[in-house]
Every structure is written in structure tokens, then in C-alpha cells.
Design a protein around this motif. Structure first.
Motif, mmCIF file in Angstrom:
data_model
loop_
_atom_site.group_PDB
_atom_site.id
_atom_site.type_symbol
_atom_site.label_atom_id
_atom_site.label_comp_id
_atom_site.label_asym_id
_atom_site.label_seq_id
_atom_site.Cartn_x
_atom_site.Cartn_y
_atom_site.Cartn_z
ATOM 1 N N THR A 158 -25.310 6.983 73.628
ATOM 2 C CA THR A 158 -24.565 7.030 72.367
ATOM 3 C C THR A 158 -23.445 8.060 72.429
ATOM 4 O O THR A 158 -22.331 7.808 71.943
ATOM 5 C CB THR A 158 -25.512 7.359 71.199
ATOM 6 O OG1 THR A 158 -26.515 6.338 71.102
ATOM 7 C CG2 THR A 158 -24.743 7.430 69.883
ATOM 8 N N GLU A 159 -23.706 9.215 73.013
ATOM 9 C CA GLU A 159 -22.672 10.248 73.139
ATOM 10 C C GLU A 159 -21.515 9.761 74.013
ATOM 11 O O GLU A 159 -20.345 9.994 73.702
ATOM 12 C CB GLU A 159 -23.268 11.519 73.723
ATOM 13 C CG GLU A 159 -24.189 12.261 72.765
ATOM 14 C CD GLU A 159 -24.941 13.400 73.422
ATOM 15 O OE1 GLU A 159 -25.335 14.347 72.717
ATOM 16 O OE2 GLU A 159 -25.148 13.360 74.664
ATOM 17 N N LYS A 160 -21.853 9.080 75.101
ATOM 18 C CA LYS A 160 -20.810 8.548 75.982
ATOM 19 C C LYS A 160 -19.984 7.476 75.277
ATOM 20 O O LYS A 160 -18.757 7.398 75.437
ATOM 21 C CB LYS A 160 -21.428 7.992 77.247
ATOM 22 C CG LYS A 160 -22.024 9.051 78.159
ATOM 23 C CD LYS A 160 -22.714 8.431 79.363
ATOM 24 C CE LYS A 160 -23.331 9.510 80.254
ATOM 25 N NZ LYS A 160 -24.039 8.941 81.418
ATOM 26 N N LEU A 161 -20.652 6.641 74.483
ATOM 27 C CA LEU A 161 -19.936 5.592 73.765
ATOM 28 C C LEU A 161 -19.043 6.189 72.678
ATOM 29 O O LEU A 161 -17.947 5.680 72.426
ATOM 30 C CB LEU A 161 -20.922 4.598 73.162
ATOM 31 C CG LEU A 161 -21.638 3.699 74.181
ATOM 32 C CD1 LEU A 161 -22.680 2.828 73.486
ATOM 33 C CD2 LEU A 161 -20.650 2.832 74.940
ATOM 34 N N ASN A 162 -19.503 7.249 72.046
ATOM 35 C CA ASN A 162 -18.640 7.941 71.076
ATOM 36 C C ASN A 162 -17.392 8.478 71.765
ATOM 37 O O ASN A 162 -16.290 8.400 71.216
ATOM 38 C CB ASN A 162 -19.416 9.086 70.412
ATOM 39 C CG ASN A 162 -20.140 8.654 69.158
ATOM 40 O OD1 ASN A 162 -19.522 8.371 68.132
ATOM 41 N ND2 ASN A 162 -21.458 8.588 69.233
ATOM 42 N N TRP A 163 -17.566 9.030 72.967
ATOM 43 C CA TRP A 163 -16.432 9.556 73.714
ATOM 44 C C TRP A 163 -15.483 8.416 74.096
ATOM 45 O O TRP A 163 -14.259 8.548 73.978
ATOM 46 C CB TRP A 163 -16.917 10.280 74.958
ATOM 47 C CG TRP A 163 -15.889 11.148 75.608
ATOM 48 C CD1 TRP A 163 -15.706 12.485 75.415
ATOM 49 C CD2 TRP A 163 -14.879 10.742 76.552
ATOM 50 N NE1 TRP A 163 -14.648 12.937 76.177
ATOM 51 C CE2 TRP A 163 -14.117 11.890 76.880
ATOM 52 C CE3 TRP A 163 -14.547 9.525 77.132
ATOM 53 C CZ2 TRP A 163 -13.055 11.847 77.774
ATOM 54 C CZ3 TRP A 163 -13.473 9.478 78.021
ATOM 55 C CH2 TRP A 163 -12.750 10.626 78.329
ATOM 56 N N ALA A 164 -16.049 7.295 74.543
ATOM 57 C CA ALA A 164 -15.233 6.152 74.923
ATOM 58 C C ALA A 164 -14.478 5.590 73.716
ATOM 59 O O ALA A 164 -13.307 5.208 73.823
ATOM 60 C CB ALA A 164 -16.101 5.055 75.546
ATOM 61 N N PHE A 165 -15.134 5.547 72.565
ATOM 62 C CA PHE A 165 -14.462 5.078 71.350
ATOM 63 C C PHE A 165 -13.253 5.950 71.034
ATOM 64 O O PHE A 165 -12.181 5.452 70.684
ATOM 65 C CB PHE A 165 -15.434 5.090 70.170
ATOM 66 C CG PHE A 165 -14.842 4.558 68.888
ATOM 67 C CD1 PHE A 165 -14.937 3.217 68.576
ATOM 68 C CD2 PHE A 165 -14.199 5.409 67.997
ATOM 69 C CE1 PHE A 165 -14.384 2.716 67.400
ATOM 70 C CE2 PHE A 165 -13.647 4.926 66.828
ATOM 71 C CZ PHE A 165 -13.736 3.571 66.522
ATOM 72 N N ASN A 166 -13.433 7.255 71.175
ATOM 73 C CA ASN A 166 -12.328 8.181 70.927
ATOM 74 C C ASN A 166 -11.160 7.934 71.879
ATOM 75 O O ASN A 166 -9.995 8.062 71.501
ATOM 76 C CB ASN A 166 -12.821 9.619 71.068
ATOM 77 C CG ASN A 166 -11.729 10.636 70.842
ATOM 78 O OD1 ASN A 166 -11.120 10.699 69.783
ATOM 79 N ND2 ASN A 166 -11.460 11.461 71.855
ATOM 80 N N LEU A 167 -11.476 7.556 73.116
ATOM 81 C CA LEU A 167 -10.426 7.242 74.085
ATOM 82 C C LEU A 167 -9.638 6.014 73.653
ATOM 83 O O LEU A 167 -8.407 6.010 73.691
ATOM 84 C CB LEU A 167 -11.060 7.001 75.461
ATOM 85 C CG LEU A 167 -10.130 6.496 76.575
ATOM 86 C CD1 LEU A 167 -9.094 7.564 76.943
ATOM 87 C CD2 LEU A 167 -10.940 6.104 77.808
ATOM 88 N N TYR A 168 -10.342 4.967 73.227
ATOM 89 C CA TYR A 168 -9.689 3.721 72.825
ATOM 90 C C TYR A 168 -8.990 3.847 71.464
ATOM 91 O O TYR A 168 -8.033 3.123 71.197
ATOM 92 C CB TYR A 168 -10.706 2.582 72.769
ATOM 93 C CG TYR A 168 -11.018 1.971 74.112
ATOM 94 C CD1 TYR A 168 -10.374 0.822 74.541
ATOM 95 C CD2 TYR A 168 -11.961 2.539 74.961
ATOM 96 C CE1 TYR A 168 -10.655 0.254 75.772
ATOM 97 C CE2 TYR A 168 -12.254 1.989 76.193
ATOM 98 C CZ TYR A 168 -11.599 0.848 76.597
ATOM 99 O OH TYR A 168 -11.870 0.298 77.823
#
Length: 237
Positions: A158-168
Motif C-alpha cells: 500500500t505504501e509503494k502504491l501510494n508513492w506510485a500514485f503520487n508519481l502519476y
């Protein structure tokens, strides 16, 4: 789209440019977890850090030698999943490359592009820089770097996906649009270069984005929220 598509394969497999399969066919380079780590300057940092030990006089991160003074070790340990020794080692490498204690965007692009000489990494490096530049001041501090690195290397899914969302989420409005995802996707294809097998068609990024949005945009409102993003990725992972 699964976390593997966003953050790369969990096993860290990364076919190299021009590497051959056992069958003798050329294998297309993929944007894997290991490649993403390179994007995050991991290889640069590791290459700059030696196995030498630091004595107790260095435990304050040698604050007096840099223009920007990072937070104390205890605070960074609390904010990340790195040990004191790991933080000291990472900081040595960071300071070796950036004595001022700050990385500006042009320096970031120059370092990052070295790992993808077969393509143009400039645009993706710009997006990645913005993902690390937490306070949006045009430079990456050591704190910014290790906090992001901690998520990518040791964070939960979940933390990694939050980071990825911020990138996109390029404009940081809390939503991902097709236009934003297409910009990121095109920059990844540009970064990986055209020397791939099979060759990448010009329309491939757009087709990729359309498939993602069909899965993610549950209510068909034209944008993807963080909830839709995480839920979809976790369901198909």
C-alpha cells in the motif's frame, strides 16, 4: 494493473539491453523493480559508499561540512526503515556526489540518464524528481531521498502504491487523468529506447493507458482516485 507493472517484478529480474533468452531470441527490456531502484539513484548511492566503518564522531552525519544540514539520525530512523549504520552509509554516498547536501533537477537528470543510455530519460527523470521533491522547492534533500527510498525498498504494498500514485499524479490534485498517465507512460517508453524486441509501436503508450483506465476508472468519471488505484492494483496483483 498490478504493483509489478508500477514498481517492477518483486523478484528483481531485469533483462539487460541486448540480453538473449535461452531460446536465442532477443528479450525486450522491461521497466522492473530493479530499474526503478536505479531511477531512484540507488545504484549511484551504493557505488559511492564504501565498506569503511565510521567512528562515533561521524554519527551526526557530518553536519558541519554541508550547506544543507539534514535531520538528526534519530529522527530519520523514526521516519524510515533504515538503521543508523545504513543512514550513515547512504549519507556518505549522497554527500560525495552532492557536497552541498542538495540535488537540483539538472543534476538528478544527469545522474539518472547514465543508467539508460539507450533512450532519453530526461522527461521521466523530471517526473521522478518531482515525486522525491516533497516540499516542491526545486531540490531534493537527503531527508527527501531516504524517506522515498525507504518506501520503495521496504514499504508495504500500500505504501509503494501510494508513492506510485503520487508519481502519476503530476499536478498533485489527488487524481490521475489519462493525460497524466500517458505523459508518464510515454516518458518510460522514451527512456527504454527504441532498441527493443519486439519493436515498440508509436501507439503502444496510448493503448497501455486505455487498458489501465478501463480497469481503474470504476465510476467512469474520467479520473482515477487513490482509492480506485490501490483497490485495482491489489485485486489484480
Amino acid at each position: 494493473m498490478s504493483p509489478k507493472h508500477l514498481l517492477g517484478d518483486a523478484n528483481g529480474v531485469e533483462p539487460g539491453i541486448g540480453r538473449q533468452k535461452e531460446s536465442g531470441k532477443w528479450q525486450r527490456p522491461r521497466f522492473t523493480r530493479k530499474a526503478l531502484m536505479r531511477c531512484c539513484l540507488v545504484k549511484w548511492i551504493i557505488a559511492s559508499t564504501g565498506p569503511k566503518e565510521q567512528d562515533s564522531s561521524d554519527s551526526d552525519l557530518e553536519l558541519s561540512t554541508v550547506r544543507h544540514q539534514p535531520e538528526g539520525l534519530e529522527q530519520l530512523q523514526a521516519q524510515t526503515k533504515f538503521t543508523k549504520k545504513e543512514l550513515q552509509s547512504l549519507y556518505r554516498g549522497f554527500k560525495n556526489e552532492c557536497p552541498s547536501g542538495l540535488v537540483d533537477e539538472e543534476t538528478f537528470k544527469t545522474i539518472y540518464s547514465q543508467f539508460f543510455p539507450q533512450g532519453d530519460a530526461t522527461t521521466y527523470a523530471h517526473f521522478l524528481f518531482n515525486a522525491f521533491d516533497l516540499d516542491r522547492n526545486g531540490s531534493i534533500r537527503f531527508e527527501d531521498f531516504v524517506i522515498g527510498l525507504s518506501v520503495l525498498l521496504r514499504g508495504s504494498v500500500t505504501e509503494k502504491l501510494n508513492w506510485a500514485f503520487n508519481l502519476y499524479d503530476i499536478n498533485k490534485d489527488g487524481y490521475i487523468t489519462k493525460e497524466e498517465m500517458l505523459l508518464i507512460m510515454k516518458s518510460i517508453y522514451d527512456m527504454m529506447g527504441r532498441y527493443t524486441y519486439p519493436s515498440v509501436r508509436d501507439e503502444a503508450p496510448s493503448e497501455h493507458v486505455e487498458k489501465f483506465f478501463q480497469k481503474m476508472d470504476r465510476n467512469r468519471d474520467g479520473v482515477v482516485t487513490i482509492e480506485e488505484f490501490i483497490e485495482t492494483c491489489q485485486k489484480v496483483s
